[in-house]
Scaffold this active site. Structure first.
Site, mmCIF file in Angstrom:
data_model
loop_
_atom_site.group_PDB
_atom_site.id
_atom_site.type_symbol
_atom_site.label_atom_id
_atom_site.label_comp_id
_atom_site.label_asym_id
_atom_site.label_seq_id
_atom_site.Cartn_x
_atom_site.Cartn_y
_atom_site.Cartn_z
ATOM 1 N NE ARG A 169 -3.727 -0.381 2.315
ATOM 2 C CZ ARG A 169 -4.777 -0.718 1.577
ATOM 3 N NH1 ARG A 169 -5.262 0.151 0.697
ATOM 4 N NH2 ARG A 169 -5.348 -1.889 1.699
ATOM 5 C CD GLU A 209 -8.899 -4.618 -3.683
ATOM 6 O OE1 GLU A 209 -9.074 -3.772 -4.566
ATOM 7 O OE2 GLU A 209 -9.172 -4.426 -2.478
#
Length: 421
Positions: A273, A347
């Site tokens: 991220r 994801e």
């Protein structure tokens, strides 16, 4: 944005949609404002028409009749001047509420509040069972000299990184591989601006509500995009396309920037991220047909799956539940790819169907065969995003000797190399 007529006819459906998505929307107040707007608009337009009619009569009047008519026109003008600001205020409040109204989810979308309520529909690939201790992508990348988080943070702060040598080449390879795959499916590539005006962010549904995740260039009134979905979907904003030219398949390529406000935990380690990344995005602009949009959604998900299969990465596909969907999404799929260091799927892709939600905000329309102007339907999907896709690519294909096997699909983009090490 939903059609006001639809909201008037289906207020309870819209209320339920807001509850299912966990959004606070005052539908009652919205309908009150809609009634006030229509009443004020009828008064203002009626008085304007009457004023114009009486103005045409004045040249034929004389004496006191003329003076009386002029006085009445002035009074009418004063009343119009009083009502117009009221109308504008009601319209502003109404628009602000409309921008918060969610799209009702499709009937087959599962209800739920978190990703634990998403419903898995299929899996592909065998999970790797290495007979040696594996390294996570950050340690592996550092050992190979291809990921440098330390210097990235030194350069630009937290959640930054540098891909060097074969790391940079691997990123370019996966992005080129994704673009070539989509070109073979009839997509038109677009290299788009990464700075856009507020209208594009609002038109695609990222504003209002997502301002804290966007980087704003306040001096210029521009915003760094978090996905090329924004400029690609807004590419035809304000236009009227011809039905015969639909659907439009676009493959958007851009850098992407996200503040990731509120993110914490293991997602912030390595390059999972980050604030800056690159992405190839599928965007479809189609006709106002729910059935056709449903087929388009399956098509773009299949394209993403084919890319992962070519990279030989195990994954699973899930339908996202109502509480995890965005405001405008009618249906959404997530694709999660296996990441050995997490011992879990995570994801890497999402695919969204919006019907006319974005198109109404963007005034993106088409002329159908009968000459009627209708709003388009839009969809989007991540084809590949880097560096996140590098996590499973490095971890799944790492070898006992510390090298990384290059899947055959990527070798043409890396000079035929079979290993990185």
């Amino acid at each position: 944005m939903l059609d006001l007529a639809f909201i008037r006819e289906n207020p309870d459906l819209v209320r339920r949609a807001a509850v299912k998505k966990g959004l606070a929307v005052d539908v009652t107040r919205l309908l009150e404002l809609d009634g006030e707007r229509r009443s004020l608009l009828a008064q203002v337009e009626g008085m304007r028409a009457e004023r114009n009619r009486r103005s045409d009569d004045i040249p034929g009047l004389h004496g006191k009749a003329r003076e009386r008519a002029i006085q009445e026109l002035r009074a009418m003008g004063g009343e119009i001047g009083r009502l117009e600001p009221l109308l504008q205020g009601v319209e502003r409040e109404l628009e602000a509420l409309l921008l918060r109204v969610p799209s009702p989810p499709a009937e087959d979308v599962p209800e739920g509040r978190s990703d634990a309520d998403n419903v898995e529909v299929r899996r592909w690939g065998e999970l790797p069972r290495p007979d040696f201790p594996i390294l996570d992508h950050a340690a592996l990348g550092e050992r190979l000299g291809i990921i440098d988080v330390t210097r990235g943070v030194r350069l630009a702060g937290s959640r930054q990184y540098v891909l060097r040598g074969d790391g940079a080449r691997l990123e370019w390879a996966v992005l080129s591989y994704a673009l070539d795959h989509l070109l073979g499916k009839g997509f038109v590539p677009l290299s788009v601006p990464m700075l856009v005006r507020e209208e594009a962010m609002r038109g695609t549904g990222y504003f209002p509500g997502g301002e804290d995740q966007a980087y704003a260039v306040g001096r210029d009134g521009l915003y760094l995009i978090g996905t090329s979905e924004v400029p690609v979907t807004a590419y035809h904003a304000g236009e009227v396309l011809e039905e015969g030219d639909l659907p439009r398949y676009y493959a958007g390529f851009s850098g992407c920037f996200r503040r990731e406000a509120g993110a914490s935990g293991r997602d912030t380690a390595g390059v999972y991220r980050v604030h800056q990344f690159y992405k190839v995005e599928q965007v479809i602009v189609g006709r106002a047909s729910p059935e056709e949009s449903a087929r388009h959604l399956e098509f773009i998900v299949a394209n993403a799956e084919e890319l992962l299969q070519g990279l030989e990465l195990p994954y699973r596909v899930s339908i996202v539940c109502t509480g995890e969907m965005g405001q405008g999404q009618v249906k959404k799929y997530d694709i999660e790819t296996w990441m050995p260091s997490r011992e879990a799927y995570a994801e890497t892709h999402s695919a969204s169907m919006f019907h006319d939600f974005q198109a109404r905000r963007l005034r993106l329309r088409y002329r159908d065969g009968s000459g009627e102007i209708r709003h388009c339907h839009t969809l989007n999907n991540t084809a590949l995003a880097s560096p996140r896709i590098l996590i499973p690519l490095l971890e799944v294909h790492q070898q006992a000797d510390g090298s990384v096997r290059v899947p055959p699909a990527l070798r043409p983009y890396l000079g035929g190399r079979e290993r990185i090490g």
